[in-house]
Design a protein around this motif. Sequence first.
Motif, PDB file in Angstrom:
ATOM      1  N   LEU A 183       8.420 -16.178   1.680  1.00 24.47           N
ATOM      2  CA  LEU A 183       8.639 -14.855   1.097  1.00 24.47           C
ATOM      3  C   LEU A 183       7.348 -14.066   0.956  1.00 24.47           C
ATOM      4  N   LEU A 184       6.239 -14.774   0.917  1.00 23.16           N
ATOM      5  CA  LEU A 184       4.948 -14.102   0.730  1.00 23.16           C
ATOM      6  C   LEU A 184       4.551 -13.262   1.930  1.00 23.16           C
ATOM      7  N   GLN A 185       5.272 -13.422   3.031  1.00 21.31           N
ATOM      8  CA  GLN A 185       4.981 -12.623   4.227  1.00 21.31           C
ATOM      9  C   GLN A 185       5.599 -11.226   4.149  1.00 21.31           C
ATOM     10  N   ASN A 186       6.445 -11.001   3.127  1.00 24.56           N
ATOM     11  CA  ASN A 186       7.153  -9.721   3.013  1.00 24.56           C
ATOM     12  C   ASN A 186       6.462  -8.785   2.017  1.00 24.56           C
ATOM     13  N   ASP A 187       6.623  -7.484   2.258  1.00 21.30           N
ATOM     14  CA  ASP A 187       6.106  -6.486   1.312  1.00 21.30           C
ATOM     15  C   ASP A 187       6.990  -6.385   0.076  1.00 21.30           C
ATOM     16  N   LEU A 188       8.293  -6.577   0.270  1.00 21.28           N
ATOM     17  CA  LEU A 188       9.252  -6.505  -0.836  1.00 21.28           C
ATOM     18  C   LEU A 188      10.236  -7.655  -0.716  1.00 21.28           C
ATOM     19  N   ASN A 189      10.376  -8.404  -1.789  1.00 21.48           N
ATOM     20  CA  ASN A 189      11.369  -9.472  -1.856  1.00 21.48           C
ATOM     21  C   ASN A 189      12.340  -9.168  -2.990  1.00 21.48           C
ATOM     22  N   VAL A 190      13.603  -9.000  -2.636  1.00 22.05           N
ATOM     23  CA  VAL A 190      14.645  -8.732  -3.620  1.00 22.05           C
ATOM     24  C   VAL A 190      15.446 -10.014  -3.840  1.00 22.05           C
ATOM     25  N   ILE A 191      15.591 -10.400  -5.103  1.00 24.75           N
ATOM     26  CA  ILE A 191      16.413 -11.558  -5.452  1.00 24.75           C
ATOM     27  C   ILE A 191      17.474 -11.092  -6.439  1.00 24.75           C
TER      28      ILE A 191
ATOM     29  N   ASN B 278      17.838   3.085   2.316  1.00 28.10           N
ATOM     30  CA  ASN B 278      17.117   3.748   1.227  1.00 28.10           C
ATOM     31  C   ASN B 278      15.619   3.768   1.522  1.00 28.10           C
ATOM     32  N   LEU B 279      15.090   2.640   1.947  1.00 27.81           N
ATOM     33  CA  LEU B 279      13.670   2.565   2.301  1.00 27.81           C
ATOM     34  C   LEU B 279      13.346   3.513   3.450  1.00 27.81           C
ATOM     35  N   LYS B 280      14.223   3.559   4.425  1.00 30.25           N
ATOM     36  CA  LYS B 280      13.998   4.425   5.592  1.00 30.25           C
ATOM     37  C   LYS B 280      13.982   5.903   5.184  1.00 30.25           C
ATOM     38  N   ARG B 281      14.936   6.297   4.323  1.00 30.13           N
ATOM     39  CA  ARG B 281      14.980   7.700   3.876  1.00 30.13           C
ATOM     40  C   ARG B 281      13.728   8.092   3.125  1.00 30.13           C
ATOM     41  N   ASN B 282      13.087   7.112   2.476  1.00 27.90           N
ATOM     42  CA  ASN B 282      11.890   7.386   1.680  1.00 27.90           C
ATOM     43  C   ASN B 282      10.602   7.026   2.423  1.00 27.90           C
TER      44      ASN B 282
ATOM     45  N   SER C 277       4.971   1.253  -5.467  1.00 31.48           N
ATOM     46  CA  SER C 277       4.160   0.030  -5.460  1.00 31.48           C
ATOM     47  C   SER C 277       4.179  -0.682  -4.122  1.00 31.48           C
ATOM     48  N   LEU C 278       4.989  -0.198  -3.192  1.00 24.18           N
ATOM     49  CA  LEU C 278       5.184  -0.921  -1.938  1.00 24.18           C
ATOM     50  C   LEU C 278       4.112  -0.599  -0.908  1.00 24.18           C
ATOM     51  N   GLY C 279       3.724  -1.620  -0.138  1.00 24.27           N
ATOM     52  CA  GLY C 279       2.863  -1.399   1.011  1.00 24.27           C
ATOM     53  C   GLY C 279       1.523  -2.072   0.948  1.00 24.27           C
ATOM     54  N   GLU C 280       0.920  -2.175  -0.230  1.00 19.82           N
ATOM     55  CA  GLU C 280      -0.419  -2.755  -0.326  1.00 19.82           C
ATOM     56  C   GLU C 280      -0.372  -4.268  -0.508  1.00 19.82           C
ATOM     57  N   GLU C 281       0.430  -4.736  -1.480  1.00 18.29           N
ATOM     58  CA  GLU C 281       0.568  -6.159  -1.763  1.00 18.29           C
ATOM     59  C   GLU C 281       2.049  -6.483  -1.922  1.00 18.29           C
ATOM     60  N   PRO C 282       2.422  -7.767  -1.799  1.00 22.56           N
ATOM     61  CA  PRO C 282       3.835  -8.128  -1.980  1.00 22.56           C
ATOM     62  C   PRO C 282       4.348  -7.744  -3.361  1.00 22.56           C
TER      63      PRO C 282
ATOM     64  N   LYS D  46       9.464   4.354   3.794  1.00 16.69           N
ATOM     65  CA  LYS D  46       8.816   3.092   3.444  1.00 16.69           C
ATOM     66  C   LYS D  46       9.025   2.109   4.605  1.00 16.69           C
ATOM     67  N   LYS D  47       8.019   2.083   5.482  1.00 11.37           N
ATOM     68  CA  LYS D  47       8.108   1.215   6.656  1.00 11.37           C
ATOM     69  C   LYS D  47       7.475  -0.136   6.320  1.00 11.37           C
ATOM     70  N   ILE D  48       8.278  -0.956   5.693  1.00 10.32           N
ATOM     71  CA  ILE D  48       7.767  -2.226   5.195  1.00 10.32           C
ATOM     72  C   ILE D  48       8.679  -3.365   5.658  1.00 10.32           C
ATOM     73  N   LYS D  49       8.176  -4.577   5.467  1.00 10.17           N
ATOM     74  CA  LYS D  49       8.964  -5.770   5.749  1.00 10.17           C
ATOM     75  C   LYS D  49       9.555  -6.256   4.424  1.00 10.17           C
ATOM     76  N   MET D  50      10.871  -6.456   4.427  1.00  6.60           N
ATOM     77  CA  MET D  50      11.489  -6.857   3.173  1.00  6.60           C
ATOM     78  C   MET D  50      12.500  -7.979   3.405  1.00  6.60           C
ATOM     79  N   SER D  51      12.778  -8.704   2.308  1.00  3.40           N
ATOM     80  CA  SER D  51      13.836  -9.720   2.341  1.00  3.40           C
ATOM     81  C   SER D  51      14.800  -9.456   1.195  1.00  3.40           C
TER      82      SER D  51
END
Length: 514
Positions: A343-351, A312-316, A222-227, A318-323
């Motif tokens: 947070l809306l500026q990131n592709d993936l936000n983990v809480i 993990n993202l790098k191995r897969n 699901s990563l890359g298109e929308e947050p 997934k060149k994205i911006k995450m928090s």
Amino acid sequence: MEARILWADDEIDLLKPHILFLEQKGYEIDTINNGADAVEMVDEKHYDIIFLDENMPGLNGLETLAKIKDKNQNVPIIMITKSEEEYIMEEAIGGQISDYLIKPVNPNQILLALKKNLLKKDLVSQKNSHDYQVQFRQIGMRLNDRLDVDEWSEIYQQLVNWEIKLEESSDEGMKEIFAMQKKDANNQFCRFIDDNYANWVNGDEDAPLMSHQLLKERVFSSLGEEPVFLIVIDNLRYDQWMVLKPLIGEFFNVEKEEPFYSILPTATHYARNAIFAGLMPSEIEKRYPKLWLNENDEGGKNLHEEELLAENLKRNNKKIKMSYNKVVKLDFAKKLVERFHDLLQNDLNVIVYNFVDMLSHARTEMEVIKELADDESAYRSLTVSWFNHSPLKEIFKKIAEKGIKTYLTTDHGTIRVENPVKIVGDKYTNTNLRYKVGKNLSYKAKDVIESTNPEAIKLPKENVSSNYVFAKENDFFAYPNNFNYYANYYKDTFQHGGVSLEEIIIPFVELSAK
């Protein structure tokens, strides 16, 4: 007497046949023909339920409703009206009516409304007890089969649903029967884990979805298109998710609800590190030795989750911006709400939200928390109360307002322990009550699930003779020294790290904003 009723209607004389019918059924009824007198009557007597005509001269039904609710918020009120206009119903429902009827009404409608509102709890209890008796036999027969991973997930979900349904029941015998069936299920599930776990973590095609596979298999696509938001509530059992589900449902639709299996030990620094790293613990130790701490190493064992996720993202690819945000204090959670827009500026936000884990620990150490969460039902109730007043609810609301895809999960569950099991270890043995790792551990093999070869289940091996043992069902480990003290101190506390349905089968949920 069935119940005491107050009936307010300006045409009360025309309702005499209805009154007589209900009196013959055992109800005691006071009648009044205006709203003002009805309000005074509520001051003078206790009523189990009130019938209120909407269209009375003077103080009308809606005004009378408001005044009665100011005096007694809990009394059930049934509004009776000639009008089906939407605004009247909206105002009545907003004024917390329990039910409404449209004139003309017949005696059976009145009787049904009374039973629905006065006897609902008893009727639901009776139906749940009857329905569970039927399900009890079916579940019992299935437990005698050779269940696969999906069938075990299904059985556990059924048990959770019945536990929640039966908690309001007055049938204590049925609750005892359920407790025995759940214990039997846990006993057989422990055998299932003992027989299959090593094969699963070494590539068995019949393996369930497990911690170290979760992000790659369910989130990364699901990563890359929308947050995307990934919210991990530490130590969240399946039953706790079920009681939070209606609250989160205010903002989200549940697109997919899928149980997965926590790795062993079902403890945060193993299971959650595995989730973020996408690797089993021994693989993390070998590949990223600076990011893994063993039991006897000094320092926090979960301080490198952000780095492990980045790898993990790098191995897969997934060149994205995450928090990555770990919430362990209220102030940080409030600040996270305040800077939500960032947070809306990131592709993936983990809480990662740590409250439920802290709640289970606090219940062990603080008598007042133990009283508030005296049993499983109260523990769930306290979880609901926390969520309703937490910044996390506001975070969910803000995510939904932006229409952002969200995943909710946890790292492991927890179980209320009852039965102490003796174990002996040296001073380097870890302190967890549900699993032990060390050398020269002494215990009765029948009491535990053991692994004398940690590498076979992809766990770190600190020295040549290290082995792991896991408590089963609702057991917990205690040392022979001062055994009775520690057995009594930790009995009836919530612990994790071992093998049980509650700890291993945990929720992964995909949410879409309403």
